[in-house]
Design an enzyme around this catalytic site. Structure first.
Site, mmCIF file in Angstrom:
data_model
loop_
_atom_site.group_PDB
_atom_site.id
_atom_site.type_symbol
_atom_site.label_atom_id
_atom_site.label_comp_id
_atom_site.label_asym_id
_atom_site.label_seq_id
_atom_site.Cartn_x
_atom_site.Cartn_y
_atom_site.Cartn_z
ATOM 1 C CG ASN A 178 -1.795 0.964 0.966
ATOM 2 O OD1 ASN A 178 -1.991 2.014 0.313
ATOM 3 N ND2 ASN A 178 -3.072 1.304 2.067
ATOM 4 C CG ASP A 179 2.019 3.055 3.725
ATOM 5 O OD1 ASP A 179 0.804 3.644 3.422
ATOM 6 O OD2 ASP A 179 2.235 2.500 4.696
ATOM 7 C CB VAL A 180 5.840 0.446 -1.457
ATOM 8 C CG1 VAL A 180 6.629 0.222 0.059
ATOM 9 C CG2 VAL A 180 4.919 -0.968 -1.913
ATOM 10 C CB VAL A 181 1.707 1.614 -4.835
ATOM 11 C CG1 VAL A 181 2.570 0.475 -5.157
ATOM 12 C CG2 VAL A 181 0.628 1.164 -4.045
ATOM 13 C CG ASN A 182 -0.284 6.941 -0.678
ATOM 14 O OD1 ASN A 182 -0.204 7.767 -1.510
ATOM 15 N ND2 ASN A 182 -0.507 7.066 0.412
#
Lengths: 493, 102
Positions: free
Chosen positions: A420-424
């Protein structure tokens, strides 16, 4: 300070060779093809070190040594091996070997972070025990004369036991958090920074005082305080920061070995300690850089529990599209290239095997499949790579962030599973975001984004909403990662 | 060996470690941690010395038992660490090799 340990030059040479083998072991890991040879170098080095020690320290019989201690000429004692002690040592090695090998064979690849943490704790404890043994019987280690331990050795021993104890208790907490025995949420004690600094100052002060007074209470208080600080340091660190913690403890276990190497004047231990210490430090640095956070802020703790914290409740009511497994199967089978972005969620759902099946089906349809791995995906450095390797994903289909990020713009489908966060994109655009500055995958540039998520509630560990969810070209696949991928495989036929 | 020679070895080894570890491919970072774990158990050398030493009096005997316990712990790590690293490394395969069915 002018003390030297009588050493056999051949033994010193053998320890040096062992140290060189350990360097070659790490060198072998520069590519998967040479890595197995590297591991064998490690085993050879360890064998050399152990055999050398056993040969140069064959247990001798008490009676003769005792008689000779009066004159201080241990070396001239007649050589009567103490077979009981030899047997005890061999039994100790066998017990350890049996436990180690059985554990290594049985452990699930998804449990690797816990295992590594558990192993770190053993190194730490072993260092504490060796330092304790050296303190209780310093003559055996050649670091004392007439019952007085050399001042320099006291510092080395004090630091060794402190680092070892911190490694032990810190790793135990890391293990409990990774293994799920303890919640991933940071536990914040009031005034913890003050407490921690006070304890650290106490340890250093006592190590200094230890050079003046070698009373047992000083040594054991250093040990006790160090156990305490290990617990205190790791407790406030959230589950998602574990990659940094595990690397840091890896580093500590190295420094502990190096400190004991100084005490024993042993080249193999010093070289290994330095290698492992710098290795862990570099990994911590890589992990921190990949999250755009400073090492200090990670250590200070308080960031990132498992559930995403309070901000999750603020999930917006913006419109988003929900897709089915059939939609996903259709979109991907029509694509020219699909990039899969796995994250910790894939590990939790154990979805790596079925994911590879899905990739195989797509390849049969002529689709190019690549995997994109973020440095902090998972709970330890390289976690995703190991899981994909376990599922027989060829390593030349797996790419690092900087090697693949430019490809998303020419990619038909970005398939996000458990990340999640690594594609935000907020990491690039929103200066107020807690993850601002973290390097992320530009999945939003792909023609279509397929996002597997359990529900729309949780929003990653940083507790940040993700604009990718609400894009026109994003299709949310709400389900358990493994179940969803299984359904996609079925739909692909 | 005097302190300065030992310190020199240590400092050089830190530099060697720095360059060697940067050359490790990120895909192998987990095996790197497992193998560094195994080799840091070279602390078993100290444990063996303590176990093999002649225990004189109460503290001597305690020292020996601490040493033996440390031998057990370090052995778990050595055998477990190398075995699990070997197991992981055996999984890294190239594309052209046929994927083994499990």
């Amino acid at each position: 300070m002018e003390h030297t340990i009588a050493v056999n030059p051949w033994a010193s040479l053998a320890y040096l060779v062992a140290g060189v083998c350990f360097i070659l072991a790490l060198r072998g890991l520069s590519s998967p093809t040479s890595s197995q040879r590297g591991n064998r170098f490690g085993m050879i080095g360890m064998t050399i070190a152990v055999v050398t020690t056993l040969v140069t320290h064959v247990p001798r019989h008490l009676v003769y040594i005792h008689a000779n201690l009066m004159t201080g000429t241990i070396g001239d004692a007649p050589f009567i091996p103490d077979y009981t002690t030899i047997a005890e040592i061999l039994v100790a090695i066998s017990i350890g070997a049996a436990i180690g090998i059985v554990t290594a064979r049985r452990i699930a690849m998804t449990a690797m972070p816990q295992l590594v943490a558990a192993f770190h704790s053993l190194v730490g404890m072993a260092a504490v025990l060796v330092a304790g043994a050296a303190f209780l019987n310093p003559e055996a280690f050649g670091i004392a004369a007439a019952g007085q331990i050399f001042a320099q050795s006291r510092i080395e021993m004090g630091l060794g036991v402190a680092i070892g104890a911190i490694t032990f208790s810190g790793s135990v907490i890391a293990f409990l958090k990774l293994n799920g025995n303890m919640g991933g949420k940071p536990i914040m004690l009031p005034g913890r920074h003050v407490i921690n600094l006070a304890v650290l100052a106490g340890i250093l002060g006592l190590v200094a005082y230890f050079t003046q007074d070698q009373s047992p209470w000083v040594f054991w208080t250093i040990t006790g305080l160090s156990f305490a600080i290990g617990f205190l340091l790791i407790i406030p660190i959230g589950g998602a920061d574990m990659p940094v913690v595990v690397s840091m403890l890896n580093s500590y276990s190295g420094w502990a070995a190096a400190a004991m190497g100084f005490t024993l004047h042993n080249t193999a231990m010093i070289i290994t300690g330095a290698l492992v210490g710098s290795s862990g430090a570099i990994l911590s640095y890589i992990m921190c850089r990949a999250m755009n956070r400073s090492f200090i802020s990670v250590i200070a703790g308080g960031f990132g529990g498992d559930s995403g914290g309070g901000a999750a409740a603020a999930a917006s009511d913006r419109p988003w599209k929900r897709g089915s497994a059939e939609d996903a199967a259709f979109l991907m089978s029509q694509a020219e290239q699909v990039i899969i972005v796995p994250g910790y969620g894939m590990a939790v759902a154990q979805a790596q095997h079925v994911l590879r099946e899905m990739a195989d089906k797509l390849k049969e349809e002529g689709v190019r499949v690549k995997y994109a791995i973020h440095p902090v995906a998972g709970r330890m450095p390289g976690h995703m790579n190991v899981l994909l390797a376990e599922a027989n994903v060829p390593y030349d289909e797996v790419f690092e962030l900087e090697d693949i990020n430019s490809e998303f713009a020419q990619t038909d489908v970005a398939f996000i599973i458990g990340a999640n966060d690594v594609v935000n994109p907020a990491a690039k655009t929103d200066k107020s975001s807690p993850i601002y500055g973290m390097p992320v995958f530009d999945v939003n540039k792909a023609k279509t984004v397929l996002f597997i998520k359990r529900s729309m509630g949780g929003v990653g560990y940083a507790g940040v909403d993700n604009d990718v969810f609400y894009q026109d070209n994003t299709m949310m696949l709400l389900a358990d990662a493994k179940k969803m991928v299984e359904e996609i495989v079925k739909a692909l036929g | 060996m005097d302190f300065i020679s030992i310190l020199s070895i240590f400092v050089m080894a830190v530099f060697v470690g720095y360059y060697v570890v940067w050359s490790v491919t990120p895909a192998l970072h987990t095996p790197l941690m497992a193998v560094t774990n195994a080799i840091s158990s070279v602390i078993i050398v100290g444990a063996l010395i303590a176990s093999a030493a002649v225990g004189i009096g109460g503290t001597g005997a305690t020292s020996k038992w601490l040493g033996l316990l440390a031998v057990v712990l370090a052995s778990v790590n050595i055998f477990g660490g190398f075995a699990v690293t070997a197991r992981m490394l055996a999984m890294y395969k190239k594309k052209d090799r046929p994927a083994a069915k499990h």
